[in-house]
Enzyme design. Structure first.
Site, PDB file in Angstrom:
ATOM      1  N   ALA A 104       0.808  -1.216   0.000  1.00  0.00           N
ATOM      2  CA  ALA A 104       0.000   0.000   0.000  1.00  0.00           C
ATOM      3  C   ALA A 104       0.845   1.272   0.000  1.00  0.00           C
ATOM      4  O   ALA A 104       0.327   2.355  -0.248  1.00  0.00           O
ATOM      5  CB  ALA A 104      -0.927  -0.006   1.209  1.00  0.00           C
ATOM      6  N   SER A 124       4.510   1.078  -1.197  1.00  0.00           N
ATOM      7  CA  SER A 124       5.586   0.962  -2.182  1.00  0.00           C
ATOM      8  C   SER A 124       5.485  -0.367  -2.907  1.00  0.00           C
ATOM      9  O   SER A 124       4.757  -1.273  -2.488  1.00  0.00           O
ATOM     10  CB  SER A 124       6.960   1.086  -1.507  1.00  0.00           C
ATOM     11  OG  SER A 124       7.198  -0.020  -0.657  1.00  0.00           O
ATOM     12  N   GLY A 125       6.230  -0.468  -3.985  1.00  0.00           N
ATOM     13  CA  GLY A 125       6.283  -1.711  -4.747  1.00  0.00           C
ATOM     14  C   GLY A 125       7.701  -1.979  -5.181  1.00  0.00           C
ATOM     15  O   GLY A 125       8.533  -1.076  -5.249  1.00  0.00           O
ATOM     16  N   ARG A 126       7.973  -3.257  -5.479  1.00  0.00           N
ATOM     17  CA  ARG A 126       9.309  -3.641  -5.918  1.00  0.00           C
ATOM     18  C   ARG A 126       9.213  -4.679  -7.026  1.00  0.00           C
ATOM     19  O   ARG A 126       8.246  -5.434  -7.089  1.00  0.00           O
ATOM     20  CB  ARG A 126      10.134  -4.274  -4.778  1.00  0.00           C
ATOM     21  CG  ARG A 126      10.485  -3.383  -3.637  1.00  0.00           C
ATOM     22  CD  ARG A 126       9.450  -3.426  -2.528  1.00  0.00           C
ATOM     23  NE  ARG A 126       9.006  -4.753  -2.154  1.00  0.00           N
ATOM     24  CZ  ARG A 126       9.730  -5.596  -1.420  1.00  0.00           C
ATOM     25  NH1 ARG A 126      10.918  -5.233  -0.967  1.00  0.00           N
ATOM     26  NH2 ARG A 126       9.263  -6.781  -1.107  1.00  0.00           N
ATOM     27  N   GLY A 160      -5.026  -7.128  -0.458  1.00  0.00           N
ATOM     28  CA  GLY A 160      -6.306  -7.739  -0.814  1.00  0.00           C
ATOM     29  C   GLY A 160      -7.432  -6.749  -1.058  1.00  0.00           C
ATOM     30  O   GLY A 160      -7.251  -5.537  -0.991  1.00  0.00           O
ATOM     31  N   ASP A 210      -0.659 -10.847  -1.018  1.00  0.00           N
ATOM     32  CA  ASP A 210       0.721 -10.787  -0.526  1.00  0.00           C
ATOM     33  C   ASP A 210       0.927 -11.652   0.717  1.00  0.00           C
ATOM     34  O   ASP A 210       1.971 -12.283   0.881  1.00  0.00           O
ATOM     35  CB  ASP A 210       1.170  -9.343  -0.281  1.00  0.00           C
ATOM     36  CG  ASP A 210       0.185  -8.499   0.516  1.00  0.00           C
ATOM     37  OD1 ASP A 210      -0.753  -9.056   1.130  1.00  0.00           O
ATOM     38  OD2 ASP A 210       0.354  -7.267   0.527  1.00  0.00           O
ATOM     39  N   THR A 250       2.745  -3.179   6.946  1.00  0.00           N
ATOM     40  CA  THR A 250       1.735  -2.150   7.237  1.00  0.00           C
ATOM     41  C   THR A 250       0.637  -2.756   8.114  1.00  0.00           C
ATOM     42  O   THR A 250       0.166  -2.144   9.059  1.00  0.00           O
ATOM     43  CB  THR A 250       1.141  -1.594   5.932  1.00  0.00           C
ATOM     44  OG1 THR A 250       2.199  -1.010   5.164  1.00  0.00           O
ATOM     45  CG2 THR A 250       0.084  -0.543   6.210  1.00  0.00           C
TER      46      THR A 250
END
Length: 489
Positions: free
Chosen positions: A13, A15-17, A82, A241, A263
């Site tokens: 929610a 960041s992303g990688r 989700g 996730d 988170t």
């Protein structure tokens, strides 16, 4: 042909990688090839996710993997948080930015649905913890609002499914992510169509369910050309996730609980069957789909969100590092202030520190006077919440729990790990920190034939990553603190 390079897109929610996983001789090596920010967008009074920006970042990750790191992955897979979803029209176009789960439009949806369908019936048919942002309530709120968007929706796709769709053109609903919606039969690959229809939601908008680890298609020619990739398989990994993270728990027995710490803190057990009863309803526990037919019996706990939001609120005064915040907490008096981390006032307050101060004052504890006291309050309260959750799990499960595996980014927090061991009086095993990407990658490896089972995946994790153990041993009176915690109203 040997497949040993897999690219995981792991979106949270904030960041992303893009993480490249290379599997050689039973060991997994991870390489971060791209990292990017992800933030809710506030537009016309509502919170959204920018799905198109996120897809661009994923394509950038794939491109960098090939051009800068010199590796053409053998497959790709996406996992995200989700419940949230996009809308496709009958031409297959995404017709709106997806709403974010913290949006206020569902504030009254649970009570409104329960006026139509009894709460007990909803839980019995889904086994999912009641949270106002579950997809069922998001869709029901649109029905109540007579949403014109819903009228032109042909299909909804959950976030990882939507990103898989943009890569491959194939629209499916992966089971683990779909199970978070509160619209799936507990422990089964089936939509709970009777309940969905009773809520007034058209079942025609639901995509076909597929198992985690299904090859759903290949990268489309236009995306391949743009990124310089070959048309490699797109794998529907455990799209939720937490499901991917739990697949990477380095355990060789079943006598453990897990905390997927980020988170959110997702705390629970891996169960052979759903645990759905009046008691699990009363405790508001969830039964989400796992890998190889398992059920994730767990509780969603407001985790590092509390700390992240305090840090954000204080940015104008002080840009704390995470280590600085831990140092402040460790030097502050324990148990002086306690909160229930899951109180609704902490879901999305304008300023988290003020919400914590107000809660403490409202519950007769006085007001925290400085940042150190607020941070210590959060950490103590999370550890006590974990103990409370553990006791609830033990009250309804026949599983023996001898230790707690903490996985995900929060496993780096040695201070909270020790507090958790002390509070629960159980050994804590921390790591891997990149649990979600690891589970994503290993499910791709299984789908591509490089691994054969969940047990083999976990053996790879044990051989690939260092873990740290924390033994309970504290001079503090955790039992008295726990009594205080459980008396909070």
């Amino acid at each position: 042909m040997q497949h040993n390079n897999f690219l995981a897109f792991d979106l949270g929610a904030s960041s992303g990688r893009a993480i490249l996983g290379t599997l050689e001789q039973g060991k997994l090596k991870l390489t971060e090839v791209h990292r990017f920010d992800n933030q809710m967008q506030y537009i016309n009074g509502h919170f959204f996710w920018n799905i198109f920006s996120l897809f661009n970042e994923l394509k950038t990750g794939l491109k960098k993997c090939i051009q800068e790191f010199g590796v053409q992955p053998d497959s790709i897979g996406v996992d995200t948080w989700g419940v949230d979803f996009v809308h496709l029209n009958k031409e297959g176009m995404i017709i709106s930015l997806p709403f974010a789960y913290r949006d206020s439009r569902t504030d009254t949806s649970m009570d409104e649905l329960f006026a139509k369908i009894p709460k007990e019936e909803v839980y019995e048919q889904t086994g999912i913890q009641f949270m106002q942002f579950n997809s069922l309530f998001q869709l029901f709120s649109m029905i109540q609002d007579q949403s014109s968007l819903l009228e032109i929706t042909d299909k909804i796709l959950f976030m990882p499914d939507a990103l898989n769709y943009l890569f491959s053109g194939e629209a499916v609903a992966e089971y683990t992510i779909a199970s978070t919606s509160q619209m799936v039969v507990p422990g089964e690959m089936k939509w709970q169509t009777g309940l969905i229809e009773k809520a007034g939601i058209p079942t025609s908008i639901l995509a076909n369910l597929v198992k985690p680890g299904t090859q759903i298609g290949k990268i489309k020619p236009d995306v391949a050309q743009e990124t310089g990739s070959t048309e490699v398989p797109v794998i529907a990994v455990a799209g939720h996730d937490t499901a991917s993270a739990i697949a990477s728990v380095p355990a060789d027995d079943k006598n453990y609980a897990y905390i997927s710490s980020g988170t959110w803190s997702l705390m629970g057990i891996e169960s052979e069957k759903p645990l759905v009863s009046s008691k699990t309803l009363e405790m508001n526990y969830t039964n989400e789909g796992g890998v190889e037919g398992t059920t994730r019996f767990l509780k969603n706990i407001m985790g590092m969100w509390l700390i992240q939001e305090c840090r954000r609120a204080w940015l104008d005064m002080k840009n704390y590092t995470w280590d600085e915040m831990v140092k402040l907490a460790s030097g502050s008096e324990p148990f002086k202030y306690l909160i229930n981390p899951d109180d609704s006032c902490f879901l999305n307050p304008k300023k988290m520190p003020e919400a914590i101060i107000e809660y403490c004052a409202k519950t007769g504890q006085g007001k925290p006077e400085n940042h150190a006291q607020i941070i210590r309050c959060v950490y103590d309260s999370l550890a006590l919440k974990y103990r409370f959750t553990l006791e609830q799990i033990l009250s309804v499960s026949e599983e023996l729990i001898e230790k707690i595996h903490i996985i995900g980014g929060g496993a780096n927090n040695r201070f909270l790990n020790q507090l958790t061991a002390d509070a629960t009086k159980l050994k804590v095993v921390a790591g891997p920190t990149e649990a979600t990407a690891t589970g994503n990658i290993l499910l791709q490896a299984k789908a591509m034939g490089a691994l054969q089972s969940l047990a083999e995946m976990r053996t790879v994790v044990k051989h690939s990553f260092e873990v740290e153990e924390f033994t309970p041993g504290s001079d503090l009176d955790w039992d008295a603190a726990y009594q205080r915690y459980t008396s909070l109203k």
